[in-house]
Design a protein around this motif. Structure first.
Motif, short mmCIF file in Angstrom:
data_model
loop_
_atom_site.label_atom_id
_atom_site.label_comp_id
_atom_site.label_asym_id
_atom_site.label_seq_id
_atom_site.Cartn_x
_atom_site.Cartn_y
_atom_site.Cartn_z
N SER A 162 37.86 79.29 19.28
CA SER A 162 36.43 79.31 19.59
C SER A 162 35.71 78.17 18.91
N LEU A 163 36.46 77.15 18.45
CA LEU A 163 35.82 75.97 17.90
C LEU A 163 35.20 75.17 19.03
N LYS A 164 34.03 74.57 18.76
CA LYS A 164 33.31 73.87 19.81
C LYS A 164 33.52 72.36 19.78
N LYS A 165 33.38 71.77 18.58
CA LYS A 165 33.34 70.32 18.51
C LYS A 165 34.73 69.72 18.72
N ASP A 166 34.77 68.52 19.29
CA ASP A 166 36.04 67.86 19.55
C ASP A 166 36.76 67.51 18.26
N PHE A 167 35.98 67.07 17.27
CA PHE A 167 36.61 66.59 16.05
C PHE A 167 37.28 67.74 15.30
N SER A 168 36.65 68.93 15.30
CA SER A 168 37.28 70.04 14.58
C SER A 168 38.50 70.53 15.34
N LYS A 169 38.47 70.41 16.69
CA LYS A 169 39.68 70.75 17.46
C LYS A 169 40.81 69.80 17.12
N PHE A 170 40.47 68.51 16.96
CA PHE A 170 41.48 67.51 16.61
C PHE A 170 42.08 67.80 15.24
N ILE A 171 41.20 68.16 14.28
CA ILE A 171 41.70 68.49 12.93
C ILE A 171 42.59 69.72 12.99
N LEU A 172 42.19 70.73 13.79
CA LEU A 172 42.99 71.94 13.90
C LEU A 172 44.36 71.64 14.51
N ALA A 173 44.38 70.77 15.55
CA ALA A 173 45.65 70.45 16.20
C ALA A 173 46.57 69.71 15.25
N ASN A 174 46.03 68.75 14.50
CA ASN A 174 46.86 68.02 13.55
C ASN A 174 47.37 68.95 12.45
N SER A 175 46.52 69.90 12.02
CA SER A 175 46.95 70.81 10.97
C SER A 175 48.06 71.73 11.48
N ILE A 176 47.95 72.16 12.74
CA ILE A 176 49.00 73.01 13.31
C ILE A 176 50.30 72.24 13.39
N THR A 177 50.22 70.95 13.74
CA THR A 177 51.44 70.16 13.79
C THR A 177 52.08 70.03 12.42
N LEU A 178 51.25 69.98 11.37
CA LEU A 178 51.82 69.75 10.04
C LEU A 178 52.20 71.01 9.29
N THR A 179 51.90 72.19 9.82
CA THR A 179 52.26 73.42 9.11
C THR A 179 53.59 73.96 9.64
N PRO A 180 54.25 74.87 8.88
CA PRO A 180 55.66 75.19 9.14
C PRO A 180 55.95 75.69 10.55
N GLY A 181 56.89 75.03 11.22
CA GLY A 181 57.49 75.58 12.43
C GLY A 181 56.68 75.50 13.69
N THR A 182 55.52 74.83 13.70
CA THR A 182 54.72 74.79 14.92
C THR A 182 54.30 73.37 15.24
N VAL A 183 54.26 73.04 16.54
CA VAL A 183 53.77 71.74 16.98
C VAL A 183 52.83 71.97 18.15
N THR A 184 51.65 71.32 18.13
CA THR A 184 50.73 71.42 19.25
C THR A 184 51.24 70.58 20.41
N VAL A 185 51.29 71.17 21.60
CA VAL A 185 51.74 70.42 22.77
C VAL A 185 50.55 69.95 23.58
N ARG A 186 49.59 70.84 23.83
CA ARG A 186 48.47 70.44 24.69
C ARG A 186 47.21 71.21 24.32
N ILE A 187 46.07 70.52 24.43
CA ILE A 187 44.78 71.19 24.28
C ILE A 187 44.04 71.03 25.60
N SER A 188 43.70 72.15 26.24
CA SER A 188 42.85 72.06 27.42
C SER A 188 41.66 72.97 27.17
#
Lengths: 96, 164, 109
Positions: free
Chosen positions: B103-129
């Motif tokens: 439920s995040l709105k801003k693009d930049f916070s979505k980008f930070i969330l996606a990068n954080s998901i990629t860097l935390t154990p066992g998960t990689v972001t594939v796509r944001i739509s």
């Protein structure tokens, strides 16, 4: 310290050869792309270590910055290029 | 406003990168900083209406988040290395795709969330739509533990409210 | 200070070794990207941090060496942002191009 740096550089080269095996035999194009991206990131480290060995780090660090930027842009551009390529599965033989 | 802010931000960056203070380099730096901040000032500063203390607060909130992220990166590296050095590799992983809505709105916070998901154990972001994240998880336990408390942490940094 | 630098570089090399073995051994593209996207970032940060510490100690903390150390920190920041983004771009391309992913029982996939 210098012999240790030589050993570190050699170890990095061995690692790059290991990744390069995956780049040669990888079943799809996208596997090769990922391996080349990893090799590029290792190359930044290798350039910095080479700068320490020759004790000219002030010159080599600029090359490392340029190489890092180029590596990132290459990865993103090739990913964009292959995004709508529907023949990336290993069965279709398009990866050769 | 955007021009002035990016100009002020870029001047110390130029002097730190060049390290020379003679006439030629200073004049060259001023000229190139002016050109860059005229062209790309609106890309560097996204929302010009935000006040300066709010921006500073975001930066101060971001620093503890960065330290938390570093600890997570070390954990995830140990996780990946444990998997890749285990003798029977196909028995200890179960790759799968997971989707969840944010439920995040801003693009930049979505980008930070996606990068954080990629860097935390066992998960990689594939796509944001829009607001849906498609995530590739390596094992069963990390797939069931998504998204965790990371979303609320990101929302706290950027002062967004999320509906739970 | 040199000892700290050596420890940091050895840790970074160990994580790089894990990346290479992971890329060689993992069964499909998506799990290889796990190894490439994570271990790459941390090991680059560790090795370049070790090099910066060693260089600062080697040149006795003069002003020009701080300039070089700042450039090394710029590389660290760029890798920290850029490496997950590049992995994400490659995975997005693979997913929209329809690369199949490996699963335990092949029929379900």
């Amino acid at each position: 310290m210098i012999p240790f740096l030589y050993g570190a550089g050699l170890f990095l080269l061995i690692n790059m050869v290991l990744v390069f095996i995956r780049a040669v035999q990888g079943p799809t194009v996208i596997d090769r792309l990922l391996s080349i991206n990893v090799i590029g990131t290792k190359c930044i480290n290798l350039i910095v270590i080479a700068g320490l060995i020759f004790s000219r780090l002030d010159m080599f660090v600029d090359i490392a910055i340029g190489y890092g930027l180029l590596n990132y842009i290459a990865a993103v551009c090739t990913a964009k290029f292959y995004q709508h390529n529907k023949t990336l599965s290993p069965d279709s033989g398009a990866s050769s | 406003m955007q021009f002035i802010t990016s100009f002020i931000l870029l001047v110390p960056f130029w002097f730190l990168m060049s390290g020379k203070f003679d006439m030629f380099h200073v004049v060259l730096g001023i000229i190139s900083i002016t050109i860059v901040s005229l062209w790309f000032g609106n890309m560097l500063i996204q929302s010009p209406k935000k006040s300066f203390p709010a921006r500073l607060g975001e930066i101060f909130n971001f620093i503890p988040y960065l330290f938390w992220l570093l600890i997570e990166i070390v954990k995830s590296n140990i996780h990946v290395i444990k998997i890749s050095l285990s003798p029977n590799i196909e028995s200890c992983i179960n790759p799968q795709f997971v989707t969840f809505k944010t439920s995040l709105k801003k693009d930049f916070s979505k980008f930070i969330l996606a990068n954080s998901i990629t860097l935390t154990p066992g998960t990689v972001t594939v796509r944001i739509s829009d607001s849906e994240f498609l995530i590739h998880a390596l094992t069963d336990e990390v797939a069931s533990g998504l998204p965790g408390d990371m979303e609320s942490k990101v929302a706290k940094v950027f002062n967004e409210r999320i509906s739970k | 200070m040199t000892l700290i630098a050596i420890i940091l570089i050895i840790l970074g090399l160990f994580f790089f070794f894990g990346t290479s073995i992971g890329i060689l051994r993992l069964p499909d593209f998506y799990s290889r990207a796990h190894a490439a996207g994570k271990a790459d970032t941390l090991s680059t940060i560790l090795i370049i941090l070790g090099c910066a510490l060693y260089y600062l100690d080697y040149s006795h903390y003069d002003l020009a060496s701080f300039n070089v150390a700042f450039k090394l920190f710029v590389i660290i920041a760029f890798v920290f942002i850029g490496s997950p983004t590049a992995t994400h771009a490659i995975m997005d391309a693979a997913s929209s191009a329809g690369v199949e992913h490996w699963s335990k029982d092949k029929d379900k996939s």
